[in-house]
Design a protein around this motif. Sequence first.
Motif, mmCIF file in Angstrom:
data_model
loop_
_atom_site.group_PDB
_atom_site.id
_atom_site.type_symbol
_atom_site.label_atom_id
_atom_site.label_comp_id
_atom_site.label_asym_id
_atom_site.label_seq_id
_atom_site.Cartn_x
_atom_site.Cartn_y
_atom_site.Cartn_z
ATOM 1 N N PRO A 44 0.812 -1.210 0.000
ATOM 2 C CA PRO A 44 0.000 0.000 0.000
ATOM 3 C C PRO A 44 0.855 1.275 0.000
ATOM 4 O O PRO A 44 1.837 1.382 0.730
ATOM 5 C CB PRO A 44 -0.805 -0.103 1.293
ATOM 6 C CG PRO A 44 -0.824 -1.551 1.618
ATOM 7 C CD PRO A 44 0.506 -2.075 1.143
ATOM 8 N N LYS A 45 0.453 2.216 -0.856
ATOM 9 C CA LYS A 45 1.115 3.525 -0.920
ATOM 10 C C LYS A 45 0.086 4.581 -0.560
ATOM 11 O O LYS A 45 -1.091 4.456 -0.910
ATOM 12 C CB LYS A 45 1.664 3.778 -2.323
ATOM 13 C CG LYS A 45 2.806 2.855 -2.666
ATOM 14 C CD LYS A 45 3.435 3.225 -3.985
ATOM 15 C CE LYS A 45 4.611 2.278 -4.220
ATOM 16 N NZ LYS A 45 5.020 2.206 -5.578
ATOM 17 N N LYS A 46 0.552 5.609 0.139
ATOM 18 C CA LYS A 46 -0.341 6.685 0.558
ATOM 19 C C LYS A 46 -0.900 7.413 -0.649
ATOM 20 O O LYS A 46 -0.173 7.712 -1.585
ATOM 21 C CB LYS A 46 0.398 7.672 1.454
ATOM 22 C CG LYS A 46 0.757 7.094 2.811
ATOM 23 C CD LYS A 46 1.330 8.167 3.713
ATOM 24 C CE LYS A 46 1.756 7.571 5.034
ATOM 25 N NZ LYS A 46 0.667 7.080 5.832
ATOM 26 N N VAL A 47 -2.201 7.680 -0.611
ATOM 27 C CA VAL A 47 -2.822 8.450 -1.680
ATOM 28 C C VAL A 47 -2.236 9.861 -1.673
ATOM 29 O O VAL A 47 -1.771 10.346 -0.656
ATOM 30 C CB VAL A 47 -4.360 8.493 -1.528
ATOM 31 C CG1 VAL A 47 -4.959 7.116 -1.720
ATOM 32 C CG2 VAL A 47 -4.772 9.092 -0.198
ATOM 33 N N THR A 48 -2.233 10.508 -2.827
ATOM 34 C CA THR A 48 -1.721 11.862 -2.956
ATOM 35 C C THR A 48 -2.870 12.836 -2.727
ATOM 36 O O THR A 48 -3.897 12.758 -3.404
ATOM 37 C CB THR A 48 -1.127 12.078 -4.367
ATOM 38 O OG1 THR A 48 -0.121 11.091 -4.579
ATOM 39 C CG2 THR A 48 -0.540 13.453 -4.515
ATOM 40 N N LEU A 49 -2.683 13.738 -1.762
ATOM 41 C CA LEU A 49 -3.715 14.717 -1.429
ATOM 42 C C LEU A 49 -3.331 16.080 -1.968
ATOM 43 O O LEU A 49 -2.194 16.520 -1.806
ATOM 44 C CB LEU A 49 -3.880 14.825 0.091
ATOM 45 C CG LEU A 49 -4.292 13.561 0.833
ATOM 46 C CD1 LEU A 49 -4.226 13.788 2.335
ATOM 47 C CD2 LEU A 49 -5.686 13.150 0.440
ATOM 48 N N VAL A 50 -4.282 16.751 -2.607
ATOM 49 C CA VAL A 50 -4.092 18.122 -3.061
ATOM 50 C C VAL A 50 -5.276 18.919 -2.535
ATOM 51 O O VAL A 50 -6.425 18.612 -2.853
ATOM 52 C CB VAL A 50 -4.034 18.197 -4.608
ATOM 53 C CG1 VAL A 50 -3.904 19.638 -5.064
ATOM 54 C CG2 VAL A 50 -2.897 17.351 -5.145
ATOM 55 N N PHE A 51 -4.999 19.915 -1.704
ATOM 56 C CA PHE A 51 -6.078 20.722 -1.136
ATOM 57 C C PHE A 51 -6.370 21.901 -2.049
ATOM 58 O O PHE A 51 -5.468 22.625 -2.449
ATOM 59 C CB PHE A 51 -5.696 21.202 0.261
ATOM 60 C CG PHE A 51 -5.514 20.058 1.223
ATOM 61 C CD1 PHE A 51 -6.614 19.440 1.789
ATOM 62 C CD2 PHE A 51 -4.252 19.587 1.523
ATOM 63 C CE1 PHE A 51 -6.456 18.370 2.650
ATOM 64 C CE2 PHE A 51 -4.088 18.520 2.389
ATOM 65 C CZ PHE A 51 -5.194 17.914 2.954
ATOM 66 N N LYS A 52 -7.646 22.049 -2.404
ATOM 67 C CA LYS A 52 -8.056 23.118 -3.309
ATOM 68 C C LYS A 52 -9.337 23.728 -2.761
ATOM 69 O O LYS A 52 -10.333 23.024 -2.587
ATOM 70 C CB LYS A 52 -8.271 22.556 -4.714
ATOM 71 C CG LYS A 52 -8.552 23.596 -5.750
ATOM 72 C CD LYS A 52 -8.589 22.965 -7.132
ATOM 73 C CE LYS A 52 -8.793 24.045 -8.173
ATOM 74 N NZ LYS A 52 -8.759 23.499 -9.517
#
Length: 89
Positions: A44-52
């Motif tokens: 498992p790899k951490k999901v990529t979060l982008v705050f907008k």
Amino acid sequence: MTEQEAVIRIKKHNEIHSRKEPFYAIHIAEALEMAVEALEKQIPKKVTLVFKNDYDLVYCPRCGVRFIQYGKPFCGECGQALDWSERNG
């Protein structure tokens, strides 16, 4: 043995044998690379979060596809196992 340990052992084995048996090693190397790729997707790899603005966008760490539905254990596009701990934490 974990998936990560298997990946390390396969890569090391492939490196050693590709130097000793060049002709035979080409076919084995290709098969081992496929196995490593499949095993790495199971880690498992951490999901990529982008705050907008006031919400966050979530992307697959392997292929970059954007998730509309959160919490799935695997990416529907590339099969990467996902770690949602940061998103849920």
